[in-house]
Enzyme design. Structure first.
Site, PDB file in Angstrom:
ATOM      1  N   HIS A 163      -7.363  -5.753  -1.011  1.00 29.12           N
ATOM      2  CA  HIS A 163      -6.247  -4.806  -1.043  1.00 29.12           C
ATOM      3  C   HIS A 163      -4.940  -5.552  -0.799  1.00 29.12           C
ATOM      4  CE1 HIS A 163      -3.959  -1.238  -0.729  1.00 29.12           C
ATOM      5  NE2 HIS A 163      -3.908  -1.168   0.584  1.00 29.12           N
ATOM      6  N   ASP A 218      -8.665  -3.974  -6.522  1.00 28.10           N
ATOM      7  CA  ASP A 218      -8.191  -3.407  -5.263  1.00 28.10           C
ATOM      8  C   ASP A 218      -8.960  -2.113  -4.979  1.00 28.10           C
ATOM      9  OD1 ASP A 218      -6.643  -1.953  -3.291  1.00 28.10           O
ATOM     10  OD2 ASP A 218      -4.979  -3.302  -3.737  1.00 28.10           O
ATOM     11  N   SER A 267       0.822  -1.190   0.000  1.00 21.86           N
ATOM     12  CA  SER A 267       0.000   0.000   0.000  1.00 21.86           C
ATOM     13  C   SER A 267       0.869   1.257   0.000  1.00 21.86           C
ATOM     14  CB  SER A 267      -0.923  -0.075   1.230  1.00 21.86           C
ATOM     15  OG  SER A 267      -2.028   0.723   1.087  1.00 21.86           O
TER      16      SER A 267
END
Length: 520
Positions: free
Chosen positions: A489, A461, A234
């Site tokens: 994610h 995502d 991320s």
């Protein structure tokens, strides 16, 4: 939602923080264009670098490792300059932790991990998941290592509001219907910013991603590694890419999973992520309408979306009880739904929570929202949301000049997501009143001369849209894109043998997968 340029990593990784969007993002295209040119001048590649001699005492330090109360893990403190432009000035202490390679096989050095955020505790992620849950062949040959970034958790944490103040802040209506509600929301963001300035004045100007990447290079040297090997999820992908930009000759094996696109201004990052949550909700809804317990009906994805929007309108008008002093209004309800979008494993919990809330009992959605905000049972909050805003507001210029800019941007956000667009547009207002000016800006990262870097993207995502991974892999001179066709994610360690094998092979042998490889 709140100050959101957030990203969250997978809930299977203890929801250990992959926040990115909102915070200081969002705004009109005109506002974004006014700031982009100046912001590019503040990119890492053009920032002055301290001389190696000035940093010698930091690179040569010998941390004292000690038991840290978690079986198998050691902890220590890493010193770094508060301000890299003044390396002889004030210092800060950064919390680091490691678990040694278990064998068998030749040790490959250290593997640094970061779960994202910004604001996620890397030490917590290491001790709670990565150090025990990463694939055994990887843990056998690497010392698994983490450092809480500056401003985060155990490393000089940014503080802004008390627990009761955060309770109030998270309940403020973020889909204002009139001028009075706009004024209340604007005041809430100003109070948040003022709290950060009051409680964290010294650290606030020095929590940028560039500074954290420089800290990582000190840690690399202190650990005795010639090259940095790293897995970032991320926001951690932006941190890893920034490291590669600053130190391309020191790049070892970098995995950037759930990638950000560093070339985008805040308005585009926010709008893209808004569309990502819409895509994720539609995937949830397509699954939900086939279930007998779906609280949004069984007619169609579109009808389910309309049912959710009606529910949000209803709790905006009349919040539902939760069994405690906080009622479930629209802001907390929306946060709870978004929290479940990060991992399809949370969909059954979301169905149950929505069923309860539509029936007049909001504790299930409140629990999801509390997990998102890292609120403890005693009413205290981790510093995740404070650090998130602090890093985001430093890394990118605020795209909004004020509420009028938000009003202009709302239609484009609602086009990206009829369900979440309005709230996510307004959620980006907080950096408008941020007390420290931005030091970074959108720019392409090529990292010329770096060893092969593996970029991983998931097609549905919600928080880091797939096209961001495509873009970052294309920007990096040595980038290779690995694609996971699925939901949720990030991709590593989420159940795909194909993804895990490809990443493990790269980490262990240094061989990236063939360009264009796709897994499902």
């Amino acid at each position: 939602m709140d100050s959101r340029r957030l990203l969250r990593t997978s809930a299977t990784a203890l929801a250990a923080a992959g926040l990115i969007l909102s915070g200081c993002s969002g705004g009109s295209d005109a506002a974004a264009s006014r700031t982009t040119a100046a912001a590019r001048q503040a990119s890492p590649s053009s920032s002055p670098s301290p001389s190696p001699e000035a940093l010698k005492r930091f690179y040569g330090q010998k941390p004292t490792w000690r038991d840290c109360g978690v079986t198998g893990f050691q902890c220590a403190t890493l010193r770094a300059p508060l301000d890299y432009a003044k390396p002889d000035g004030e210092q800060i202490d950064l919390a680091i932790s490691r678990v040694r390679a278990t064998g068998p096989g030749k040790r490959l050095g250290s593997l640094l991990v970061n779960p994202g955020g910004p604001g996620g505790s890397a030490v917590g992620y290491l001790q709670g998941y990565a150090g025990v849950g990463y694939p055994a062949p990887v843990r056998a040959r690497y010392d698994m290592v983490a450092v809480d970034p500056r401003g985060v958790a155990r490393s000089e944490p940014v503080e802004c509001l008390t627990g009761p103040q955060m309770d109030t802040f998270t309940q403020v209506d973020q889909t204002p219907d009139d001028t009075a509600e706009v004024n209340v929301l604007s005041a809430a963001f100003k109070d948040f910013s003022a709290g950060c300035a009051k409680k964290s004045q010294a650290i606030l100007p020095h929590v940028s991603t560039v500074e954290t990447a420089r800290d990582m290079d000190i840690l690399r040297a202190v650990l005795g590694d010639e090259k940095l090997s790293y897995v970032g999820a991320s926001y951690g992908t932006f941190l890893g890419a920034t490291y590669a930009e600053l130190f391309p000759d020191r790049v070892g094996r970098l995995v950037l999973d759930g990638a950000m696109d560093p070339s985008l201004p805040a308005i585009d990052l926010n709008r893209d992520q808004t569309a990502g949550f819409e895509t994720s909700f539609r995937a949830f809804a397509a699954d939900c309408v086939t279930k007998p317990d779906c609280p949004l009906g069984s007619e169609s994805v579109e009808a389910a979306g309309e049912a959710l929007k009606k529910f949000f309108r209803d709790v905006d008008a009349e919040p539902v009880p939760t069994g405690e002093s906080r009622a479930l209004g629209e802001s907390l309800a929306t946060t709870g739904v978004i929290a479940a979008m990060y991992d399809e494993g949370a969909w059954p919990q979301l169905r149950e929570a929505l069923t309860q809330a539509i029936g007049g009992e909001g504790s299930g959605l409140l629990a999801l929202a509390d997990s998102y905000y890292e609120r403890e049972g005693d009413g205290t909050y981790a510093n995740l949301m404070f650090a998130n805003a602090a890093v985001n507001c430093l890394d990118l210029p605020a795209a909004y000049g004020g509420p009028a800019d938000v009003s202009k941007a709302v239609p484009s956000f609602e086009k990206a997501s009829p369900i979440f667009g309005r709230g996510l547009a307004w959620a980006a207002l907080n950096c408008t009143s941020w007390p420290t000016p931005p030091t970074g800006g959108p720019h392409r990262i090529t990292a010329e001369g770096a060893a092969p870097i593996l970029v991983v993207g998931t097609t549905r995502d919600p928080a880091t849209p797939y096209k961001w991974a495509q873009s970052l892999a294309g920007q990096l001179s040595s980038g290779t894109l690995l694609t996971y066709e699925g939901d949720g994610h990030t991709a590593y360690g989420r159940g795909s043998d194909c993804i895990d094998t490809a990443i493990n092979t790269y980490l262990l042998d240094g061989t990236p997968p063939a360009e264009g490889k796709r897994c499902s």
